[in-house]
Design a protein around this motif. Structure first.
Motif, mmCIF file in Angstrom:
data_model
loop_
_atom_site.group_PDB
_atom_site.id
_atom_site.type_symbol
_atom_site.label_atom_id
_atom_site.label_comp_id
_atom_site.label_asym_id
_atom_site.label_seq_id
_atom_site.Cartn_x
_atom_site.Cartn_y
_atom_site.Cartn_z
ATOM 1 N N CYS A 1 36.497 25.760 38.329
ATOM 2 C CA CYS A 1 37.409 26.186 37.266
ATOM 3 C C CYS A 1 37.777 27.635 37.518
ATOM 4 O O CYS A 1 36.997 28.540 37.239
ATOM 5 C CB CYS A 1 36.772 26.021 35.880
ATOM 6 S SG CYS A 1 37.901 26.429 34.537
ATOM 7 N N TRP A 2 38.972 27.844 38.067
ATOM 8 C CA TRP A 2 39.433 29.186 38.389
ATOM 9 C C TRP A 2 40.562 29.648 37.474
ATOM 10 O O TRP A 2 41.047 30.758 37.605
ATOM 11 C CB TRP A 2 39.886 29.259 39.849
ATOM 12 C CG TRP A 2 38.744 29.056 40.793
ATOM 13 C CD1 TRP A 2 37.575 29.743 40.815
ATOM 14 C CD2 TRP A 2 38.658 28.106 41.849
ATOM 15 N NE1 TRP A 2 36.764 29.280 41.823
ATOM 16 C CE2 TRP A 2 37.413 28.269 42.477
ATOM 17 C CE3 TRP A 2 39.518 27.126 42.339
ATOM 18 C CZ2 TRP A 2 37.006 27.506 43.554
ATOM 19 C CZ3 TRP A 2 39.106 26.370 43.412
ATOM 20 C CH2 TRP A 2 37.862 26.556 44.001
ATOM 21 N N THR A 3 40.991 28.812 36.583
ATOM 22 C CA THR A 3 42.099 29.163 35.695
ATOM 23 C C THR A 3 41.580 29.714 34.374
ATOM 24 O O THR A 3 40.371 29.785 34.171
ATOM 25 C CB THR A 3 43.022 27.936 35.491
ATOM 26 O OG1 THR A 3 44.223 28.364 34.875
ATOM 27 C CG2 THR A 3 42.372 26.863 34.678
ATOM 28 N N ASN A 4 42.468 30.101 33.515
ATOM 29 C CA ASN A 4 42.071 30.649 32.212
ATOM 30 C C ASN A 4 41.707 29.534 31.246
ATOM 31 O O ASN A 4 42.341 28.468 31.240
ATOM 32 C CB ASN A 4 43.221 31.463 31.607
ATOM 33 C CG ASN A 4 43.545 32.687 32.422
ATOM 34 O OD1 ASN A 4 42.691 33.233 33.107
ATOM 35 N ND2 ASN A 4 44.787 33.119 32.350
ATOM 36 N N MET A 5 40.720 29.798 30.422
ATOM 37 C CA MET A 5 40.350 28.832 29.386
ATOM 38 C C MET A 5 41.547 28.571 28.480
ATOM 39 O O MET A 5 42.259 29.506 28.108
ATOM 40 C CB MET A 5 39.194 29.392 28.546
ATOM 41 C CG MET A 5 37.852 29.397 29.266
ATOM 42 S SD MET A 5 37.144 27.756 29.395
ATOM 43 C CE MET A 5 36.727 27.440 27.701
#
Length: 133
Positions: A19-23
């Motif tokens: 998970c490299w994206t924003n929450m």
């Protein structure tokens, strides 16, 4: 409106999670490698890409976003595709057709699951993950 967004909840249930994206960033589909296995190194057949950052995640959740509409999601996806250079290879009509179809699918996926569900993508299918207790 129900929206499919990135989350890091349940990360680590699969050894190849990331998970490299924003929450809570709205997500769309990524491009896929030819002949990539769902659990292949690239991860393209098990992840979704953030519409704002272009970064990916293997876990998503369903939220209720009162400000979201199909049109606002189309605008986000359109901007992501322009940023990615897709307008250099596709006509305006082709680009719009892809965006319309993808948003229809994303809305259908979000509406299939209950609010708060943690979801993973496995190729062309989406499944609910069971949070660890």
């Amino acid at each position: 409106m129900k929206v499919l967004v990135a989350t890091n909840e349940t990360q680590g249930q699969r050894l190849n999670d990331f998970c490299w994206t924003n929450m809570y960033e709205p997500v769309g589909f990524s491009s896929e490698c030819d002949r990539e296995d769902v659990d292949g190194r690239c991860g393209c057949r098990r992840c979704m890409v953030g519409m704002l950052t272009g970064k990916t995640t293997t876990t998503m959740t369903i939220i209720d976003d009162p400000t979201a509409t199909a049109q606002t999601l189309k605008e986000l996806l359109h901007q992501r595709m322009i940023t990615g250079g897709w307008d250099k290879f596709l006509s305006t009509e082709e680009l719009q057709a892809i965006i319309d179809e993808e948003i229809d699918i994303l809305i259908a996926v979000a509406n299939f699951f209950t609010l708060g569900s943690i979801v993973e993508r496995r190729g062309d299918q989406f499944h609910t993950r069971i949070p660890r207790t």
